[in-house]
Design an enzyme around this catalytic site. Structure first.
Site, short mmCIF file in Angstrom:
data_model
loop_
_atom_site.label_atom_id
_atom_site.label_comp_id
_atom_site.label_asym_id
_atom_site.label_seq_id
_atom_site.Cartn_x
_atom_site.Cartn_y
_atom_site.Cartn_z
N CYS A 181 0.81 -1.23 0.00
CA CYS A 181 0.00 0.00 0.00
C CYS A 181 0.84 1.27 0.00
O CYS A 181 0.32 2.36 -0.24
CB CYS A 181 -0.96 -0.01 1.18
SG CYS A 181 -2.16 -1.35 1.06
N HIS B 159 -3.11 7.18 2.21
CA HIS B 159 -3.53 5.92 1.60
C HIS B 159 -4.93 5.58 2.11
O HIS B 159 -5.18 5.60 3.32
CB HIS B 159 -2.52 4.83 1.98
CG HIS B 159 -3.02 3.46 1.68
ND1 HIS B 159 -3.43 3.08 0.43
CD2 HIS B 159 -3.20 2.38 2.49
CE1 HIS B 159 -3.83 1.82 0.48
NE2 HIS B 159 -3.71 1.38 1.71
N ASN C 119 -9.97 0.13 -1.02
CA ASN C 119 -8.51 0.17 -0.95
C ASN C 119 -7.94 -0.40 -2.25
O ASN C 119 -7.97 -1.62 -2.46
CB ASN C 119 -8.04 -0.65 0.26
CG ASN C 119 -6.52 -0.64 0.42
OD1 ASN C 119 -5.80 -0.15 -0.45
ND2 ASN C 119 -6.05 -1.17 1.52
#
Ligand code: ACO
Length: 335
Positions: A119, A260, A290
């Site tokens: 990520c 993020h 996500n």
């Protein structure tokens, strides 16, 4: 940009994003696993996410985002000196996704490689690409964050399948016209002790693919959600504080916080701990979930479209990912 030996300033000169058209809503997931729209919204902030059709891979999404960014920069693929792709879901182990994208867009003068930082992939790729421009090695770097998370998600595991989506974002990094505008600084860390908390156990050299690994569902994302949550909030605050402090800045100096997009609660908790006004926080996890390496460029794009991201704005990017990987990038928007 500090952290290396800067010869010249760099900036994000253009931004392009792409998500596949198919939408997977919470209502769709309610029919697939034992979950509810209320639970997903309350615990994560996600309402829907985009998912590829069969046969569409990461390099396909990356190509679309890359061409949009290059076009916005007023450049051609041949102007790119290097391609850096942050991804956790490459089309295949090798060749790298950078090679596949280079071929698809016809960037005949570029070399390139993938960055594996989960990520934090976009933040890491941005730092690497920027350094290659800062040193004068290249005029323009194509930096991409792209993932097809749906290819490694177990759609029978309610604890993970509600979280992720597919998407891509790309930026062109070029020399900054004014040194105080553009990429200013970064802080990155890894903490490999976090490996067991979030991984895909099989498919690599530790557990090559066998019938048994497939039967045991080891080719999917496995996660200790609570452990990741705690680490993410603590470390994002830590790296953000450090990058602000060493640049003589306080939370109030940040115009936009682009973290993020893993979980709405992680982002808001981090912002609160930093003392950042929530009006400065970009949230678009509701529409995309996500998307791993793509979340930050997708969030920048939405902030720009909403008129919230303007020339000269001081922007703080932050990410935590599997590994664990951690990053904060400070910049002044000059796109
Ligand atoms: N629907 C309904 N119930 C669910 C679901 C679901 N989709 N998923 C889990 N539950 C249940 C659990 O089984 C548990 O039930 P139990 O109490 O009977 O055992 C209950 O909900 C609570 O589970 P928790 O894991 O405690 O829920 P939590 O509040 O921690 O939220 C979540 C889980 C959303 C995964 C959270 O921990 C999280 O977001 N962690 C961060 C993970 C992440 O974002 N990872 C992405 C990659 S890394 C990164 O980007 C930072």
């Amino acid at each position: 940009m500090r952290g290396g030996a800067p010869l010249r300033g760099t900036r994000i000169a253009a931004l392009g994003t792409y998500v596949p058209p198919r939408v997977l809503t919470n209502a769709d997931l309610e029919k697939m696993v034992d979950t509810s729209n209320e639970w997903i919204l309350q615990r994560t902030g996600i309402h829907e996410r985009h998912i590829v059709d069969d046969g569409v891979a990461t390099s396909d999404l990356a190509k679309e985002a890359a061409l949009r960014a290059i076009d916005e920069a007023g450049l051609t693929p041949d102007d790119m000196g290097v391609i850096v792709v942050g991804t956790t879901t490459p089309d295949m182990f090798f060749p790298s996704t950078a090679c596949l994208v280079q071929n698809k867009i016809g960037a005949s003068n570029a070399w390139g490689f993938d960055v594996g930082a989960a990520c934090s992939g976009f933040a890491y790729a941005l730092t690497v690409g920027s350094q290659l421009v800062a040193t004068g090695a290249h005029e323009h770097a194509l930096v991409i964050g792209a993932d097809v998370m749906s290819s490694i998600i177990d759609y029978e595991d309610r604890a993970t399948c509600v979280l992720f989506g597919d998407g891509a974002g790309a930026v062109v990094v070029s020399p900054a016209a004014e040194p105080e505008l553009g990429l200013l600084d970064f802080v990155h860390e890894i903490d490999g002790s976090g490996g067991p908390a979030l991984n895909m156990p099989a498919g690599g050299s530790r557990n090559p693919a066998t019938h048994e690994t497939v039967d045991k569902r080891m080719h999917f994302v496995h996660q200790d959600g609570a452990a990741v949550f705690k680490f993410a909030v603590r470390k994002m605050e830590d790296v953000c504080r450090r990058v602000l402090e060493r640049n003589g800045l306080e939370a109030g100096d940040v115009d936009l916080f682009v973290a993020h997009q893993a979980n709405r609660r992680i982002i808001l908790s981090t912002a609160d701990r930093l003392g950042l006004d929530r009006s400065r926080v970009v949230l678009n996890i509701d529409r995309f979930g996500n998307t791993t390496a793509a979340t930050i460029p997708l969030a920048l794009q939405d902030a720009r479209a909403d008129g919230r991201l303007k020339e000269g704005d001081r922007v703080l990017l932050a990410a935590v990912g599997a590994g664990f990987t951690v990053g904060a990038v400070l910049l002044r928007w000059a796109c």
